[in-house]
Design a protein around this motif. Structure first.
Motif, PDB file in Angstrom:
ATOM      1  N   ARG A  35     -52.034  39.206  91.600  1.00  0.00           N
ATOM      2  CA  ARG A  35     -51.852  40.191  92.676  1.00  0.00           C
ATOM      3  C   ARG A  35     -50.381  40.518  92.890  1.00  0.00           C
ATOM      4  O   ARG A  35     -50.007  41.682  93.082  1.00  0.00           O
ATOM      5  N   THR A  36     -49.561  39.481  92.863  1.00  0.00           N
ATOM      6  CA  THR A  36     -48.140  39.709  93.131  1.00  0.00           C
ATOM      7  C   THR A  36     -47.483  40.473  91.990  1.00  0.00           C
ATOM      8  O   THR A  36     -46.715  41.417  92.220  1.00  0.00           O
ATOM      9  N   LEU A  37     -47.765  40.101  90.761  1.00  0.00           N
ATOM     10  CA  LEU A  37     -47.153  40.807  89.628  1.00  0.00           C
ATOM     11  C   LEU A  37     -47.676  42.234  89.507  1.00  0.00           C
ATOM     12  O   LEU A  37     -46.944  43.146  89.116  1.00  0.00           O
ATOM     13  N   LEU A  38     -48.955  42.424  89.852  1.00  0.00           N
ATOM     14  CA  LEU A  38     -49.546  43.764  89.755  1.00  0.00           C
ATOM     15  C   LEU A  38     -49.303  44.597  91.015  1.00  0.00           C
ATOM     16  O   LEU A  38     -49.612  45.798  91.013  1.00  0.00           O
ATOM     17  N   GLN A 187     -39.599  26.806  82.290  1.00  0.00           N
ATOM     18  CA  GLN A 187     -40.312  26.812  83.573  1.00  0.00           C
ATOM     19  C   GLN A 187     -39.748  27.893  84.489  1.00  0.00           C
ATOM     20  O   GLN A 187     -38.577  28.223  84.410  1.00  0.00           O
ATOM     21  N   VAL A 188     -40.611  28.397  85.361  1.00  0.00           N
ATOM     22  CA  VAL A 188     -40.172  29.394  86.351  1.00  0.00           C
ATOM     23  C   VAL A 188     -40.714  28.986  87.713  1.00  0.00           C
ATOM     24  O   VAL A 188     -41.898  28.685  87.845  1.00  0.00           O
ATOM     25  N   GLU A 189     -39.844  28.959  88.689  1.00  0.00           N
ATOM     26  CA  GLU A 189     -40.280  28.720  90.067  1.00  0.00           C
ATOM     27  C   GLU A 189     -40.626  30.075  90.680  1.00  0.00           C
ATOM     28  O   GLU A 189     -39.773  30.950  90.799  1.00  0.00           O
ATOM     29  N   PHE A 190     -41.871  30.240  91.022  1.00  0.00           N
ATOM     30  CA  PHE A 190     -42.361  31.556  91.477  1.00  0.00           C
ATOM     31  C   PHE A 190     -43.410  31.317  92.536  1.00  0.00           C
ATOM     32  O   PHE A 190     -44.549  30.969  92.222  1.00  0.00           O
ATOM     33  N   PHE A 197     -37.852  38.407  94.576  1.00  0.00           N
ATOM     34  CA  PHE A 197     -37.817  39.337  93.446  1.00  0.00           C
ATOM     35  C   PHE A 197     -37.040  38.760  92.261  1.00  0.00           C
ATOM     36  O   PHE A 197     -37.392  38.999  91.097  1.00  0.00           O
ATOM     37  N   GLU A 198     -35.987  37.998  92.532  1.00  0.00           N
ATOM     38  CA  GLU A 198     -35.197  37.420  91.437  1.00  0.00           C
ATOM     39  C   GLU A 198     -36.046  36.454  90.606  1.00  0.00           C
ATOM     40  O   GLU A 198     -35.845  36.323  89.394  1.00  0.00           O
ATOM     41  N   ASP A 199     -36.990  35.763  91.236  1.00  0.00           N
ATOM     42  CA  ASP A 199     -37.880  34.868  90.485  1.00  0.00           C
ATOM     43  C   ASP A 199     -38.755  35.661  89.520  1.00  0.00           C
ATOM     44  O   ASP A 199     -39.045  35.211  88.403  1.00  0.00           O
ATOM     45  N   GLU A 200     -39.197  36.833  89.953  1.00  0.00           N
ATOM     46  CA  GLU A 200     -40.015  37.656  89.060  1.00  0.00           C
ATOM     47  C   GLU A 200     -39.196  38.080  87.841  1.00  0.00           C
ATOM     48  O   GLU A 200     -39.680  38.048  86.708  1.00  0.00           O
ATOM     49  N   LYS A 201     -37.956  38.477  88.067  1.00  0.00           N
ATOM     50  CA  LYS A 201     -37.102  38.852  86.936  1.00  0.00           C
ATOM     51  C   LYS A 201     -36.919  37.666  85.977  1.00  0.00           C
ATOM     52  O   LYS A 201     -36.950  37.835  84.754  1.00  0.00           O
ATOM     53  N   LYS A 206     -37.729  34.751  80.849  1.00  0.00           N
ATOM     54  CA  LYS A 206     -38.262  33.629  80.066  1.00  0.00           C
ATOM     55  C   LYS A 206     -39.148  34.156  78.938  1.00  0.00           C
ATOM     56  O   LYS A 206     -39.146  33.633  77.819  1.00  0.00           O
ATOM     57  N   MET A 207     -39.910  35.191  79.224  1.00  0.00           N
ATOM     58  CA  MET A 207     -40.732  35.789  78.173  1.00  0.00           C
ATOM     59  C   MET A 207     -39.848  36.336  77.059  1.00  0.00           C
ATOM     60  O   MET A 207     -40.167  36.200  75.867  1.00  0.00           O
ATOM     61  N   GLN A 208     -38.743  36.973  77.440  1.00  0.00           N
ATOM     62  CA  GLN A 208     -37.818  37.491  76.421  1.00  0.00           C
ATOM     63  C   GLN A 208     -37.339  36.370  75.504  1.00  0.00           C
ATOM     64  O   GLN A 208     -37.229  36.544  74.283  1.00  0.00           O
ATOM     65  N   ALA A 209     -37.028  35.214  76.120  1.00  0.00           N
ATOM     66  CA  ALA A 209     -36.505  34.101  75.333  1.00  0.00           C
ATOM     67  C   ALA A 209     -37.537  33.575  74.341  1.00  0.00           C
ATOM     68  O   ALA A 209     -37.181  33.099  73.248  1.00  0.00           O
ATOM     69  N   LEU A 210     -38.813  33.674  74.707  1.00  0.00           N
ATOM     70  CA  LEU A 210     -39.873  33.125  73.860  1.00  0.00           C
ATOM     71  C   LEU A 210     -40.461  34.164  72.903  1.00  0.00           C
ATOM     72  O   LEU A 210     -41.168  33.803  71.957  1.00  0.00           O
ATOM     73  N   MET A 211     -40.211  35.446  73.171  1.00  0.00           N
ATOM     74  CA  MET A 211     -40.813  36.507  72.358  1.00  0.00           C
ATOM     75  C   MET A 211     -39.720  37.488  71.944  1.00  0.00           C
ATOM     76  O   MET A 211     -39.645  38.608  72.451  1.00  0.00           O
ATOM     77  N   ALA A 212     -38.889  37.062  71.018  1.00  0.00           N
ATOM     78  CA  ALA A 212     -37.723  37.871  70.638  1.00  0.00           C
ATOM     79  C   ALA A 212     -38.135  39.254  70.144  1.00  0.00           C
ATOM     80  O   ALA A 212     -37.425  40.244  70.380  1.00  0.00           O
TER      81      ALA A 212
END
Length: 471
Positions: A35-38, A187-190, A197-201, A206-212
């Motif tokens: 819900r929060t991300l969408l 890990q992400v604290e969310f 909002f900074e946690d969402e970024k 983190k996804m960028q780091a794992l999915m170049a």
């Protein structure tokens, strides 16, 4: 939206959207994260009772109408201990984690007790990445270690999402340590209720780091989310500043009779309360919340009277009379002030003649004040104490909405709290608003596009906490 429909109808920026399985134990907050991300209050079912999510449901995060991420909300892993034991007993031809998961799905008839877990495993096998949602209020128990072991079988990158970190009872340090011991460092604290909002970024980073390979797609998403966030903040601040300007500059003229004064005051109170209610609805819409997310107590509107200070430098400048300027002009203004204060020290003919000159000189802006003085009308405006309450209530709501996750279940009360500090320019703003009654859209004839009014509102809005002042 079912998975097949999504796959057939949507193409992402750099190809197919990134598919992410949102998994975790029952009631860890998976649907809340969705819900929060969408930014979707209606997605899925949130309940304090376990097992609210019984089927896999999908939602997409878009950039300019193009999907970048498809999230799949899964049922909770209810019995990970028994599930892991069943998986470890399998001896598939492909003797590794993936082989065990595939063999489990192929031979599912043997495991009717794992109908919910099977839906999760099917999704793990289809998706590119896993969000593992953790309720950090829970201690690190064996069942959670077993869940992580099952997830490791899928051979997908895992981002642990540490939820409910703002709760007073938290085992955040233990969870961080345990996840690091399993080499889960991304890990992400969310907190899905106390939103940041900074946690969402950071989650997307983190996804960028794992999915170049999908770095650029995710950067477009981060940039777009930042643009949307800045626009929300700016729109909300301007809406609040507009409300305050409307109310502070609002006045009503009425005959100096008790019944008419009371009637005018009642109408004024109704207009101000409706204006505040409309503003709250707009703020909720800007942040994509519903009206029922806030309870509003009636604003205690008090009526006051305020006399125009013609010697205020701003007013004199506007009238074309520079401070300390010509004696004739000053005398004319003085006549106006004298009469407005009720002291008819000149003869009626002289007074009217002098006032006519002043009215002619000052133009339409002050005609209403001066003619009201001649007619001995009462001029009602909103009391300053009411304006302070109005400002603090909107400021409180403005700050609270920025920190509210879309999974929050408890409505907020529109309180008079927030920072008790009023802006340093408060008195100057008030004088300016009072001397421009035509700026109030609560009365007919207001030109909402008046450039001076627009600039005034922009200045006030830039003083709200968190507003980015653009040079």
């Amino acid at each position: 939206m079912d998975n097949a429909t999504l796959a057939k109808t949507r193409t992402g920026i750099g190809g197919d959207p990134i598919s992410v399985a949102v998994v975790g134990h029952t009631n860890a907050g998976k649907t809340s994260l969705m819900r929060t991300l969408l930014r979707d209050l209606k997605f899925g079912v949130i309940s304090n009772h376990p097992g609210a999510t019984r089927h896999v449901e999908a939602g997409q995060i878009l950039v300019n109408e193009t999907p970048v991420i498809t999230l799949f909300d899964t049922p909770g892993l209810e019995d990970s201990i028994e599930l892991l034991e069943a998986l470890e007993k399998l001896r598939p031809e492909q003797d590794n984690g993936l082989g065990r998961l595939r063999a489990f799905i192929q031979d599912l008839d043997r495991y009717p007790q794992f109908s919910q877990e099977a839906k999760v495993i099917r999704q793990l096998l289809q998706d590119e990445l896993i969000f593992y949602v953790v309720d950090v209020r829970e201690p690190v128990l064996g069942k959670y270690r077993d869940e992580l072991k099952v997830l490791s079988y899928a051979a997908r990158p895992v981002i642990p999402v540490l939820n409910f970190i703002a709760a007073p009872r938290s085992n955040l340090a233990q969870w961080r340590e345990q996840l690091a011991a399993l080499n889960l460092h991304a890990q992400v604290e969310f907190d899905t209720v106390a939103f940041n909002f900074e946690d969402e970024k950071r989650l997307y980073q983190k996804m960028q780091a794992l999915m170049a390979a999908r770095y650029d797609d995710l950067q477009k998403l981060i940039d777009e989310r930042q643009r949307q966030w800045d626009a929300q903040i700016d729109s909300a601040a301007q809406r609040i500043a507009g409300l305050w300007t409307d109310v502070a500059s609002f006045r009503r003229m009425t005959a100096n009779e008790a019944a008419e004064i009371q009637s005018a005051a009642t109408q004024m109170q109704q207009q101000v309360r409706k204006a505040e209610s409309d503003c709250v609805s707009d703020l909720l819409q800007i942040f994509r919340f519903a009206d029922e997310d806030v309870t509003i107590a009636d604003l205690p509107v008090r009526d006051g009277e305020w006399e125009l200070d013609l010697f205020d430098p701003d007013n004199m400048k506007r009238m074309g009379v520079e401070a300390g300027g010509g004696a004739a002009a000053g005398a004319a203004v003085g006549v106006g002030v004298d009469l407005m204060a009720g002291g008819l020290t000149l003869g009626a003919a002289a007074a009217l003649g002098a006032l006519a000159g002043v009215v002619l000189q000052t133009g339409r802006r002050y005609r209403e004040d001066l003619t009201a003085a001649i007619r001995k009308q009462r001029k009602l405006c909103v009391d300053e104490s009411t304006l302070k309450v109005l400002w603090l209530r909107q400021q409180y709501l403005f700050e609270a909405l920025q920190k509210r996750g879309h999974a929050s279940q408890q409505p907020m009360a529109l309180a008079d709290g927030g920072s008790p500090e009023l802006p340093g320019d408060w008195s100057r703003w008030l004088r300016k608003a009072r001397s421009n009654p035509e700026w109030s859209s609560l009365r007919p004839g207001c030109d909402v596009d008046d450039q001076e009014r627009v600039a005034f509102i922009k200045t006030i809005g830039s003083n709200l906490p968190g507003v980015l002042v653009k040079s």
